[in-house]
Design a protein around this motif. Structure first.
Motif, PDB file in Angstrom:
ATOM      1  N   MET A  85      61.669 -40.594  26.818  1.00 23.61           N
ATOM      2  CA  MET A  85      60.752 -39.662  27.717  1.00 23.61           C
ATOM      3  C   MET A  85      61.553 -38.348  27.616  1.00 23.61           C
ATOM      4  O   MET A  85      61.209 -37.084  27.684  1.00 23.61           O
ATOM      5  CB  MET A  85      60.944 -40.296  29.091  1.00 23.61           C
ATOM      6  CG  MET A  85      60.244 -39.276  30.258  1.00 23.61           C
ATOM      7  SD  MET A  85      60.263 -39.739  31.781  1.00 23.61           S
ATOM      8  CE  MET A  85      59.500 -38.367  32.976  1.00 23.61           C
ATOM      9  N   HIS A 115      59.480 -35.605  26.102  1.00 27.71           N
ATOM     10  CA  HIS A 115      59.044 -34.568  27.050  1.00 27.71           C
ATOM     11  C   HIS A 115      60.197 -33.835  27.624  1.00 27.71           C
ATOM     12  O   HIS A 115      59.568 -32.653  27.919  1.00 27.71           O
ATOM     13  CB  HIS A 115      58.456 -35.611  28.205  1.00 27.71           C
ATOM     14  CG  HIS A 115      57.392 -36.222  28.031  1.00 27.71           C
ATOM     15  ND1 HIS A 115      57.346 -37.711  27.825  1.00 27.71           N
ATOM     16  CD2 HIS A 115      55.925 -36.160  27.884  1.00 27.71           C
ATOM     17  CE1 HIS A 115      56.351 -38.328  27.614  1.00 27.71           C
ATOM     18  NE2 HIS A 115      55.472 -37.347  27.454  1.00 27.71           N
ATOM     19  N   GLN A 136      57.090 -45.421  38.187  1.00 29.50           N
ATOM     20  CA  GLN A 136      57.292 -44.316  37.660  1.00 29.50           C
ATOM     21  C   GLN A 136      58.548 -43.962  37.446  1.00 29.50           C
ATOM     22  O   GLN A 136      59.505 -44.719  37.573  1.00 29.50           O
ATOM     23  CB  GLN A 136      56.789 -43.061  38.572  1.00 29.50           C
ATOM     24  CG  GLN A 136      57.810 -42.884  39.767  1.00 29.50           C
ATOM     25  CD  GLN A 136      57.545 -41.706  40.591  1.00 29.50           C
ATOM     26  OE1 GLN A 136      56.212 -41.269  40.944  1.00 29.50           O
ATOM     27  NE2 GLN A 136      58.409 -40.995  41.305  1.00 29.50           N
ATOM     28  N   GLU A 194      56.848 -39.546  34.714  1.00 32.33           N
ATOM     29  CA  GLU A 194      55.837 -40.265  34.117  1.00 32.33           C
ATOM     30  C   GLU A 194      55.490 -41.489  34.993  1.00 32.33           C
ATOM     31  O   GLU A 194      56.337 -42.166  35.480  1.00 32.33           O
ATOM     32  CB  GLU A 194      56.554 -40.723  32.985  1.00 32.33           C
ATOM     33  CG  GLU A 194      55.506 -41.582  31.940  1.00 32.33           C
ATOM     34  CD  GLU A 194      56.148 -42.029  30.679  1.00 32.33           C
ATOM     35  OE1 GLU A 194      55.390 -42.395  29.722  1.00 32.33           O
ATOM     36  OE2 GLU A 194      57.336 -41.818  30.386  1.00 32.33           O
ATOM     37  N   THR A 195      54.184 -41.690  35.190  1.00 31.20           N
ATOM     38  CA  THR A 195      53.487 -42.819  36.006  1.00 31.20           C
ATOM     39  C   THR A 195      53.455 -44.155  35.153  1.00 31.20           C
ATOM     40  O   THR A 195      53.649 -44.002  34.017  1.00 31.20           O
ATOM     41  CB  THR A 195      52.345 -42.408  36.657  1.00 31.20           C
ATOM     42  OG1 THR A 195      51.278 -42.459  35.653  1.00 31.20           O
ATOM     43  CG2 THR A 195      52.185 -41.146  37.341  1.00 31.20           C
ATOM     44  N   GLY A 204      51.485 -43.968  32.320  1.00 27.51           N
ATOM     45  CA  GLY A 204      51.762 -43.010  31.351  1.00 27.51           C
ATOM     46  C   GLY A 204      51.431 -41.504  31.445  1.00 27.51           C
ATOM     47  O   GLY A 204      51.795 -40.868  30.605  1.00 27.51           O
ATOM     48  N   THR A 205      50.776 -41.287  32.679  1.00 27.54           N
ATOM     49  CA  THR A 205      50.596 -39.843  32.951  1.00 27.54           C
ATOM     50  C   THR A 205      51.755 -39.192  33.422  1.00 27.54           C
ATOM     51  O   THR A 205      52.550 -39.408  33.874  1.00 27.54           O
ATOM     52  CB  THR A 205      49.606 -39.950  34.079  1.00 27.54           C
ATOM     53  OG1 THR A 205      48.342 -40.492  33.618  1.00 27.54           O
ATOM     54  CG2 THR A 205      49.062 -38.348  34.343  1.00 27.54           C
ATOM     55  N   ILE A 206      51.888 -37.817  32.721  1.00 32.31           N
ATOM     56  CA  ILE A 206      53.006 -36.969  32.786  1.00 32.31           C
ATOM     57  C   ILE A 206      52.707 -36.002  33.950  1.00 32.31           C
ATOM     58  O   ILE A 206      51.452 -35.298  33.975  1.00 32.31           O
ATOM     59  CB  ILE A 206      53.328 -36.305  31.640  1.00 32.31           C
ATOM     60  CG1 ILE A 206      54.002 -37.455  30.572  1.00 32.31           C
ATOM     61  CG2 ILE A 206      54.603 -35.347  32.068  1.00 32.31           C
ATOM     62  CD1 ILE A 206      55.118 -38.226  31.082  1.00 32.31           C
ATOM     63  N   HIS A 207      53.580 -35.530  35.077  1.00 30.70           N
ATOM     64  CA  HIS A 207      53.402 -34.615  35.932  1.00 30.70           C
ATOM     65  C   HIS A 207      54.627 -33.701  35.851  1.00 30.70           C
ATOM     66  O   HIS A 207      55.824 -34.234  35.853  1.00 30.70           O
ATOM     67  CB  HIS A 207      53.241 -35.095  37.283  1.00 30.70           C
ATOM     68  CG  HIS A 207      51.942 -35.939  37.328  1.00 30.70           C
ATOM     69  ND1 HIS A 207      50.863 -35.356  37.514  1.00 30.70           N
ATOM     70  CD2 HIS A 207      51.582 -37.359  37.763  1.00 30.70           C
ATOM     71  CE1 HIS A 207      49.855 -36.266  37.689  1.00 30.70           C
ATOM     72  NE2 HIS A 207      50.609 -37.298  37.778  1.00 30.70           N
ATOM     73  N   ASP A 234      51.147 -39.607  22.786  1.00 24.08           N
ATOM     74  CA  ASP A 234      51.952 -38.735  23.982  1.00 24.08           C
ATOM     75  C   ASP A 234      51.176 -37.956  24.639  1.00 24.08           C
ATOM     76  O   ASP A 234      50.606 -37.105  24.232  1.00 24.08           O
ATOM     77  CB  ASP A 234      53.083 -38.109  23.191  1.00 24.08           C
ATOM     78  CG  ASP A 234      53.863 -39.134  22.597  1.00 24.08           C
ATOM     79  OD1 ASP A 234      54.405 -39.890  23.161  1.00 24.08           O
ATOM     80  OD2 ASP A 234      54.523 -38.948  21.409  1.00 24.08           O
ATOM     81  N   ASP A 235      51.374 -38.122  26.162  1.00 21.13           N
ATOM     82  CA  ASP A 235      50.723 -36.954  26.810  1.00 21.13           C
ATOM     83  C   ASP A 235      51.442 -35.624  26.924  1.00 21.13           C
ATOM     84  O   ASP A 235      52.529 -35.410  27.720  1.00 21.13           O
ATOM     85  CB  ASP A 235      50.503 -37.463  28.368  1.00 21.13           C
ATOM     86  CG  ASP A 235      49.688 -36.689  29.307  1.00 21.13           C
ATOM     87  OD1 ASP A 235      49.260 -35.658  28.854  1.00 21.13           O
ATOM     88  OD2 ASP A 235      49.644 -37.005  30.592  1.00 21.13           O
TER      89      ASP A 235
END
Length: 302
Positions: A48, A52, A77, A101-102, A105-108, A244-245
């Motif tokens: 990560m 990211h 997360q 990262e949840t 796999g969703t990134i905020h 990868d998001d």
């Protein structure tokens, strides 16, 4: 006609109380699992940070981003925190940004979503601004200011330059690639309301954007730095995969892979350069224009 029977409000209250109690128990249990069970799960924090954390630096060239650290992994997360300050000619207070990262796999990263301000506008103008008269306008602007001022600026090239061409450019002007020179490998995509794909940020690179390089001293290659920078950019893109998001940073795998394959530099982000040194680049036929984003007096008397 018989009236419907009134509900037993006591029974309704008991039922609601049971639902509330079960909800609280589940919430506490999930919170406990979130804090404990992650110890027994494989950690994705390192990747990560590599993917990211570096993507955040690539997509935010208007910020000076320092090294990051794990904010604590949970079952639902994991979080990675970095500190960043606006890339102004002077100094400003750094702010804390958290990339989350949840479990799915969703990134905020709600507060770190792309360049903004004058430097962001200068980067966005690469490859879109008019050619005629731009260099002369830049010359008049710079000449009207004290040449000892320090500036943050974008130097746009008349044509994309390969690493070899940029090395030759560096040698002509005795430029030393370092933390104050970043390479625009791809300008931002133009907004097109007929295209379902969202607009993408520019791809701006410096080797200090690589996660591991933020923690250790490394040597810049000075005049030949463009070749080394491109090699390490390609190495980083090689770590990515299509799953990868990167949407939170206005990037995606194909966009980065294309920029890495082409390896063409459209311009430079110059951080805290003397106006006189920027002015010396203007007569070069490879320079289309110089856009000043911020200027200030050099208060560093050391």
């Amino acid at each position: 006609m018989l009236n419907p029977r009134e509900p037993d409000w006591a029974q309704v209250a008991r039922a609601l109380g049971k639902v509330l109690a079960v909800t609280v128990v589940l919430y506490l249990a999930l919170g406990a699992a979130d804090r404990v069970l992650w110890l027994f799960l494989p950690s994705g924090d390192e990747r990560m940070a590599q993917v990211h954390g570096t993507a955040a630096r690539v997509a935010n060239p208007d910020k000076r981003v320092s090294h990051g650290f794990d904010s604590g992994e949970r079952l639902l997360q994991s979080a990675y925190t970095i500190w960043a300050e606006p890339r102004l000619a002077g100094y400003s207070e750094p702010e804390r940004y958290e990339i989350v990262e949840t479990l799915f796999g969703t990134i905020h990263a709600p507060n770190l979503d792309g360049p903004s301000g004058n430097l962001g506008n200068a980067i966005s103008a690469v490859e879109t601004g008019p050619d005629e008269g731009e260099k002369e306008t830049a010359r008049k602007t710079i000449d009207a200011l004290p040449q000892t001022l320090v500036a943050t600026a974008v130097v746009e090239f008349t044509h994309p330059m390969s690493a070899e061409q940029l090395i030759a450019f560096n040698r002509r002007h005795i430029l030393r690639g370092g933390p104050d020179v970043s390479y625009i490998y791809s300008p931002p995509s133009l907004y097109d309301d007929s295209d379902p794909s969202p607009p993408r940020n520019a791809v701006v690179w410096n080797r200090n954007m690589i996660e591991e390089n933020t923690w250790e001293e490394f040597t810049y290659e000075h005049e030949t730095e463009p070749g080394t920078a491109l090699r390490e950019f390609r190495n980083w893109v090689g770590l990515l995969n299509e799953g990868d998001d990167l949407s939170e940073f206005g990037l995606d795998y194909q966009w980065l892979a294309l920029a890495a394959e082409e390896g063409a530099v459209y311009g430079l982000v110059m951080d805290r350069w003397k106006l006189a040194d920027l002015r010396a680049l203007l007569p070069d036929e490879d320079v289309k224009t110089i856009r000043l984003a911020d200027v200030t007096f050099d208060l560093d008397l050391g």
